[in-house]
Design an enzyme around this catalytic site. Structure first.
Site, PDB file in Angstrom:
ATOM      1  N   LEU A 142       0.568  -1.210   0.128  1.00 14.29           N
ATOM      2  CA  LEU A 142      -0.110  -0.022   0.011  1.00 14.29           C
ATOM      3  C   LEU A 142       0.852   1.143  -0.098  1.00 14.29           C
ATOM      4  CD1 LEU A 142      -2.886  -1.035   2.268  1.00 14.29           C
ATOM      5  CD2 LEU A 142      -2.762  -1.222  -0.132  1.00 14.29           C
ATOM      6  N   THR A 143       1.656   1.464  -0.933  1.00 17.16           N
ATOM      7  CA  THR A 143       2.543   2.598  -1.100  1.00 17.16           C
ATOM      8  C   THR A 143       1.526   3.489  -1.728  1.00 17.16           C
ATOM      9  OG1 THR A 143       2.889   2.267  -3.617  1.00 17.16           O
ATOM     10  CG2 THR A 143       4.513   1.378  -2.056  1.00 17.16           C
ATOM     11  N   THR A 174       7.607  -5.460 -18.535  1.00 20.68           N
ATOM     12  CA  THR A 174       7.180  -4.323 -19.470  1.00 20.68           C
ATOM     13  C   THR A 174       7.896  -4.287 -20.651  1.00 20.68           C
ATOM     14  OG1 THR A 174       7.098  -1.853 -19.617  1.00 20.68           O
ATOM     15  CG2 THR A 174       8.725  -2.565 -18.131  1.00 20.68           C
ATOM     16  N   ASP A 175       7.171  -3.678 -21.794  1.00 23.33           N
ATOM     17  CA  ASP A 175       8.042  -3.437 -23.178  1.00 23.33           C
ATOM     18  C   ASP A 175       9.057  -2.564 -22.922  1.00 23.33           C
ATOM     19  OD1 ASP A 175       6.359  -1.050 -22.921  1.00 23.33           O
ATOM     20  OD2 ASP A 175       5.285  -1.532 -24.777  1.00 23.33           O
ATOM     21  N   GLU A 176       9.133  -1.577 -21.982  1.00 23.04           N
ATOM     22  CA  GLU A 176       9.980  -0.773 -21.732  1.00 23.04           C
ATOM     23  C   GLU A 176      11.545  -1.362 -21.681  1.00 23.04           C
ATOM     24  OE1 GLU A 176       9.218   2.796 -19.514  1.00 23.04           O
ATOM     25  OE2 GLU A 176       6.985   2.272 -19.911  1.00 23.04           O
ATOM     26  N   TYR A 185      13.428   3.110 -14.322  1.00 20.76           N
ATOM     27  CA  TYR A 185      12.430   2.503 -13.999  1.00 20.76           C
ATOM     28  C   TYR A 185      12.665   1.116 -15.099  1.00 20.76           C
ATOM     29  CZ  TYR A 185       7.944   0.314 -15.414  1.00 20.76           C
ATOM     30  OH  TYR A 185       7.014  -0.501 -15.808  1.00 20.76           O
ATOM     31  N   LYS A 198      13.476  -2.868 -14.011  1.00 16.33           N
ATOM     32  CA  LYS A 198      12.347  -3.998 -14.566  1.00 16.33           C
ATOM     33  C   LYS A 198      13.207  -4.955 -15.298  1.00 16.33           C
ATOM     34  CE  LYS A 198       8.753  -4.479 -14.192  1.00 16.33           C
ATOM     35  NZ  LYS A 198       7.730  -5.058 -13.219  1.00 16.33           N
ATOM     36  N   GLY A 207      15.511  11.590 -21.309  1.00 14.96           N
ATOM     37  CA  GLY A 207      15.607  10.392 -21.883  1.00 14.96           C
ATOM     38  C   GLY A 207      14.226   9.829 -22.583  1.00 14.96           C
TER      39      GLY A 207
HETATM   40  P1  NAD Z   1       1.060   0.437 -10.023  1.00 13.25           P
HETATM   41  O1  NAD Z   1       1.848   1.586  -9.402  1.00 13.25           O
HETATM   42  O2  NAD Z   1      -0.501   1.090 -10.225  1.00 13.25           O
HETATM   43  O3  NAD Z   1       0.688  -0.464  -8.735  1.00 13.25           O
HETATM   44  C1  NAD Z   1       1.756  -0.943  -7.984  1.00 13.25           C
HETATM   45  C2  NAD Z   1       1.432  -1.776  -6.683  1.00 13.25           C
HETATM   46  O4  NAD Z   1       2.414  -2.350  -6.147  1.00 13.25           O
HETATM   47  C3  NAD Z   1       0.605  -0.683  -5.856  1.00 13.25           C
HETATM   48  O5  NAD Z   1      -0.365  -1.355  -5.149  1.00 13.25           O
HETATM   49  C4  NAD Z   1       1.835  -0.699  -4.680  1.00 13.25           C
HETATM   50  O6  NAD Z   1       1.238  -0.325  -3.549  1.00 13.25           O
HETATM   51  C5  NAD Z   1       2.475  -2.061  -4.836  1.00 13.25           C
HETATM   52  N1  NAD Z   1       3.824  -1.878  -4.232  1.00 13.25           N
HETATM   53  C6  NAD Z   1       4.807  -1.337  -4.916  1.00 13.25           C
HETATM   54  N2  NAD Z   1       5.967  -1.441  -3.944  1.00 13.25           N
HETATM   55  C7  NAD Z   1       5.533  -2.641  -3.319  1.00 13.25           C
HETATM   56  C8  NAD Z   1       6.512  -3.453  -2.337  1.00 13.25           C
HETATM   57  N3  NAD Z   1       7.797  -3.014  -1.855  1.00 13.25           N
HETATM   58  N4  NAD Z   1       5.812  -4.537  -1.881  1.00 13.25           N
HETATM   59  C9  NAD Z   1       4.401  -4.695  -2.059  1.00 13.25           C
HETATM   60  N5  NAD Z   1       3.633  -4.007  -2.894  1.00 13.25           N
HETATM   61  C10 NAD Z   1       4.327  -3.178  -3.612  1.00 13.25           C
HETATM   62  O7  NAD Z   1       1.511  -0.205 -11.249  1.00 13.25           O
HETATM   63  P2  NAD Z   1       0.492  -0.812 -12.198  1.00 13.25           P
HETATM   64  O8  NAD Z   1       0.711   0.194 -13.431  1.00 13.25           O
HETATM   65  O9  NAD Z   1      -0.414  -1.695 -11.914  1.00 13.25           O
HETATM   66  O10 NAD Z   1       1.817  -1.887 -12.894  1.00 13.25           O
HETATM   67  C11 NAD Z   1       1.860  -3.143 -12.122  1.00 13.25           C
HETATM   68  C12 NAD Z   1       2.880  -4.002 -12.881  1.00 13.25           C
HETATM   69  O11 NAD Z   1       2.746  -4.288 -14.338  1.00 13.25           O
HETATM   70  C13 NAD Z   1       4.227  -3.122 -12.657  1.00 13.25           C
HETATM   71  O12 NAD Z   1       5.208  -4.434 -12.465  1.00 13.25           O
HETATM   72  C14 NAD Z   1       4.741  -2.566 -14.034  1.00 13.25           C
HETATM   73  O13 NAD Z   1       5.940  -2.707 -14.148  1.00 13.25           O
HETATM   74  C15 NAD Z   1       3.902  -3.428 -14.978  1.00 13.25           C
HETATM   75  N6  NAD Z   1       3.496  -3.021 -16.225  1.00 13.25           N
HETATM   76  C16 NAD Z   1       2.552  -1.628 -16.027  1.00 13.25           C
HETATM   77  C17 NAD Z   1       2.528  -1.334 -17.247  1.00 13.25           C
HETATM   78  C18 NAD Z   1       1.168   0.060 -17.117  1.00 13.25           C
HETATM   79  O14 NAD Z   1       0.816   0.437 -18.509  1.00 13.25           O
HETATM   80  N7  NAD Z   1       0.898   0.459 -16.015  1.00 13.25           N
HETATM   81  C19 NAD Z   1       2.653  -1.790 -18.414  1.00 13.25           C
HETATM   82  C20 NAD Z   1       3.486  -2.875 -18.485  1.00 13.25           C
HETATM   83  C21 NAD Z   1       3.888  -3.445 -17.406  1.00 13.25           C
HETATM   84  P1  TYD Z   2       3.067   7.445 -18.820  1.00 15.13           P
HETATM   85  O1  TYD Z   2       1.798   7.237 -18.601  1.00 15.13           O
HETATM   86  O2  TYD Z   2       3.882   7.776 -17.772  1.00 15.13           O
HETATM   87  O3  TYD Z   2       3.622   6.024 -19.483  1.00 15.13           O
HETATM   88  P2  TYD Z   2       5.205   5.405 -19.948  1.00 15.13           P
HETATM   89  O4  TYD Z   2       5.939   6.444 -19.635  1.00 15.13           O
HETATM   90  O5  TYD Z   2       5.375   4.439 -18.839  1.00 15.13           O
HETATM   91  O6  TYD Z   2       4.929   5.203 -21.431  1.00 15.13           O
HETATM   92  O7  TYD Z   2       3.361   8.203 -20.218  1.00 15.13           O
HETATM   93  C1  TYD Z   2       2.835   8.103 -21.223  1.00 15.13           C
HETATM   94  C2  TYD Z   2       3.405   8.888 -22.309  1.00 15.13           C
HETATM   95  O8  TYD Z   2       2.772  10.272 -22.176  1.00 15.13           O
HETATM   96  C3  TYD Z   2       4.917   9.302 -22.160  1.00 15.13           C
HETATM   97  O9  TYD Z   2       5.379   9.215 -23.821  1.00 15.13           O
HETATM   98  C4  TYD Z   2       5.075  10.329 -21.583  1.00 15.13           C
HETATM   99  C5  TYD Z   2       3.819  11.285 -21.964  1.00 15.13           C
HETATM  100  N1  TYD Z   2       3.375  12.128 -20.876  1.00 15.13           N
HETATM  101  C6  TYD Z   2       2.903  13.384 -20.839  1.00 15.13           C
HETATM  102  O10 TYD Z   2       3.117  13.778 -22.119  1.00 15.13           O
HETATM  103  N2  TYD Z   2       2.586  14.283 -20.040  1.00 15.13           N
HETATM  104  C7  TYD Z   2       2.342  13.687 -18.766  1.00 15.13           C
HETATM  105  O11 TYD Z   2       1.897  14.456 -17.997  1.00 15.13           O
HETATM  106  C8  TYD Z   2       2.530  12.486 -18.535  1.00 15.13           C
HETATM  107  C9  TYD Z   2       2.362  11.799 -17.355  1.00 15.13           C
HETATM  108  C10 TYD Z   2       3.036  11.350 -19.631  1.00 15.13           C
END
Ligand code: NAD
Ligand code: TYD
Length: 342
Positions: free
Chosen positions: A38-39, A128-130, A156, A160, A281
Site C-alpha cells: 500500500l504505497t 514491461t515493453d520498456e 524504471y 524492470k 531520456g
Molecule cells: P501501480 O503503481 O499502479 O501499482 C503497483 C502496486 O504495487 C501498488 O499497489 C503498490 O502499493 C504495490 N507495491 C509497490 N511497492 C511494493 C512493495 N515493495 N511491496 C509490495 N507492494 C508494493 O502499477 P501498475 O501500473 O499496476 O503496474 C503493475 C505492474 O505492471 C508493474 O510491475 C509494472 O512494471 C507492470 N507494467 C505496467 C504497465 C502499465 O501500463 N501500467 C505496462 C506494462 C507493465
Molecule cells: P506514462 O503514462 O507515464 O507511461 P510510460 O512513460 O510508461 O509510457 O506516459 C505515457 C506517455 O505520455 C509518455 O510518452 C509520456 C507522456 N506524458 C505526457 O506527455 N504528459 C504527462 O503529464 C505524462 C504523465 C506523460
C-alpha cells in the site's frame, strides 16, 4: 476444474487489482492471496467489492520483507505467484531511482526465493515493453519481438530489465518454473492519475491545463487492462516455463492524439493543451510484435481502443470519489513539484 491458490503481489495497484477482480470472476473456485505494501499507488478501495469474498484475502506486506514473505508462503502455500508489485512511474524514477531498485529488483528476488523454498508450480513476472528501450518514429515497420535486445532508457525500465534477467537466471540456475510477460501501456479503470490517460481525464474534467511533454509525437501501444489480465491468465495456465511473452494492443497512438481524443469525448477545448519541457531520456516509440502469444496461446485483444477509451472515460465520470480522494492527498505536492510550468 482444479482449484488453485494464486498469490498476487501488487494487487492493490492498477493492473494487479484489475487482475484480482478478473480472476475471482473468471475462476470462482480459485483462492486469491493479495500482497501489497500500500504505497501511494496502492488503494484498498479498489478491492472493496471482494474484501468479503471467502476466496480472497489481503495482506499488507512489503515484498522486500523476507521474513514476512516467507511466513506468508508458509501459511498460504501458493501454487502460482504473479508479481505485479513495483514502483511503476518513469517520472518518479527520474526523481528518485533508489526505491525502484529496491522494490523492483530485490523485491522480485525475495518472492523468487520464497517460491523456490515452497516449490511453487509457477512464478510469473509482470514485466514491461520498456525493457527493450525505444523505436524510431520514422521506421514504423520495426516492432519489439521477444528477441529484441534489452536496452533500457530510464531507471524504471532498467530496474524492470534487471528483474527480468534475475528471473531468467533463477530458471537456469535453480530450475524455478518461471514465465515473463512484457506488456505495452495499459489503460482502463483504477489507473492512478499520474499516468498519461487518467491524468488528462481528471485535469480536463477540472478545466486544468493538460501537460504534454516535448512535441507530443511520442507513440505508445495501448492495451485495455482487462486484455492484459486475459493474457496473464493464458500464460500462467498454458505458457511454457522459461519463456518470455510480449503482450500488445496492436494499437499505436501518439500522445497528442490521445489527449485530443479525451478532450473531444469530454467536449473540452484543445486550448487546455500545454506543451511542457520534455521528459529526460524520453522514449520515442513502443510497439509490440504480438505474433508469439497469438500463435502459441491464441491471445487476441478483445477491446478496441475506440471502445476502451470510451469505457475508461465513462468509468472516471462514474467513479469520481475513487480519484477525488487520491487528488486530496500527497498527490497535490507531487503534482505541484512535477508540473511547475503549468
Ligand atoms: P501501480 O503503481 O499502479 O501499482 C503497483 C502496486 O504495487 C501498488 O499497489 C503498490 O502499493 C504495490 N507495491 C509497490 N511497492 C511494493 C512493495 N515493495 N511491496 C509490495 N507492494 C508494493 O502499477 P501498475 O501500473 O499496476 O503496474 C503493475 C505492474 O505492471 C508493474 O510491475 C509494472 O512494471 C507492470 N507494467 C505496467 C504497465 C502499465 O501500463 N501500467 C505496462 C506494462 C507493465
Ligand atoms: P506514462 O503514462 O507515464 O507511461 P510510460 O512513460 O510508461 O509510457 O506516459 C505515457 C506517455 O505520455 C509518455 O510518452 C509520456 C507522456 N506524458 C505526457 O506527455 N504528459 C504527462 O503529464 C505524462 C504523465 C506523460
Amino acid at each position: 476444474m482444479n482449484s488453485k491458490t494464486i498469490l498476487v503481489s501488487g494487487g492493490a495497484g492498477f493492473i494487479g487489482a484489475n487482475f484480482v477482480l478478473y480472476m475471482l470472476k473468471k475462476h470462482p473456485q480459485y483462492k486469491i492471496i493479495c500482497v501489497d505494501a500500500l504505497t501511494y499507488a496502492g488503494n484498498l478501495k479498489t478491492l472493496s467489492p471482494v474484501m468479503e469474498n471467502p476466496n480472497f484475502s489481503f495482506f499488507k506486506l512489503d515484498i522486500t520483507d523476507r521474513k514476512g514473505i516467507f511466513e506468508l508462503f508458509q501459511s498460504t502455500k501458493p501454487d502460482i505467484v504473479v508479481n505485479f508489485a513495483a514502483e511503476s512511474h518513469v517520472d518518479r524514477s527520474i526523481k528518485d531511482p533508489e526505491i525502484f531498485l529496491k522494490t523492483n529488483i530485490l523485491g522480485t528476488q525475495v518472492l523468487m526465493d520464497a517460491s523456490r523454498e515452497f516449490q511453487v508450480e509457477r512464478f510469473h513476472q509482470i514485466s514491461t515493453d520498456e525493457v527493450y528501450g525505444d523505436l524510431p518514429l520514422d521506421k514504423p515497420e520495426l516492432l519489439f519481438t521477444e528477441k529484441t535486445p534489452i536496452h533500457t532508457s530510464s531507471p524504471y525500465s532498467a530496474s524492470k530489465a534487471a528483474a527480468d534477467l534475475l528471473v531468467l537466471a533463477y530458471h537456469r540456475t535453480f530450475n524455478l518454473p518461471v514465465t515473463i510477460s512484457r506488456c505495452s501501456n495499459n489503460y482502463g479503470p483504477y489507473h492512478f492519475p499520474e499516468k498519461l490517460i487518467p491524468l488528462m481525464i481528471v485535469n480536463a474534467l477540472a478545466d486544468k491545463a493538460l501537460p504534454v511533454y516535448g512535441d507530443g509525437l511520442n507513440i505508445r501501444d495501448w492495451l485495455y487492462v482487462e486484455d492484459h489480465c486475459l493474457a496473464v491468465d493464458l500464460i500462467i495456465h498454458h505458457g511454457v516455463v522459461g519463456e518470455v511473452y510480449n503482450v500488445g494492443g496492436n494499437n499505436e497512438v501518439s500522445n497528442i492524439d490521445i489527449v485530443k481524443i479525451i478532450l473531444k469525448e469530454l467536449q473540452k477545448p484543445e486550448s487546455l493543451i500545454r506543451y511542457v519541457k520534455d521528459r529526460a531520456g524520453h522514449d520515442r516509440r513502443y510497439a509490440i510484435d504480438p505474433t508469439k502469444i497469438h500463435n502459441d496461446l491464441g491471445f487476441l485483444p478483445q477491446t478496441q481502443f475506440k471502445d476502451g477509451i470510451k469505457k475508461t472515460i465513462a468509468w472516471y465520470l462514474e467513479n469520481r470519489a475513487w480519484w477525488e480522494d487520491i487528488l486530496k492527498g500527497d498527490y497535490q505536492n507531487y503534482f505541484q513539484e512535477m508540473y511547475q510550468e503549468i
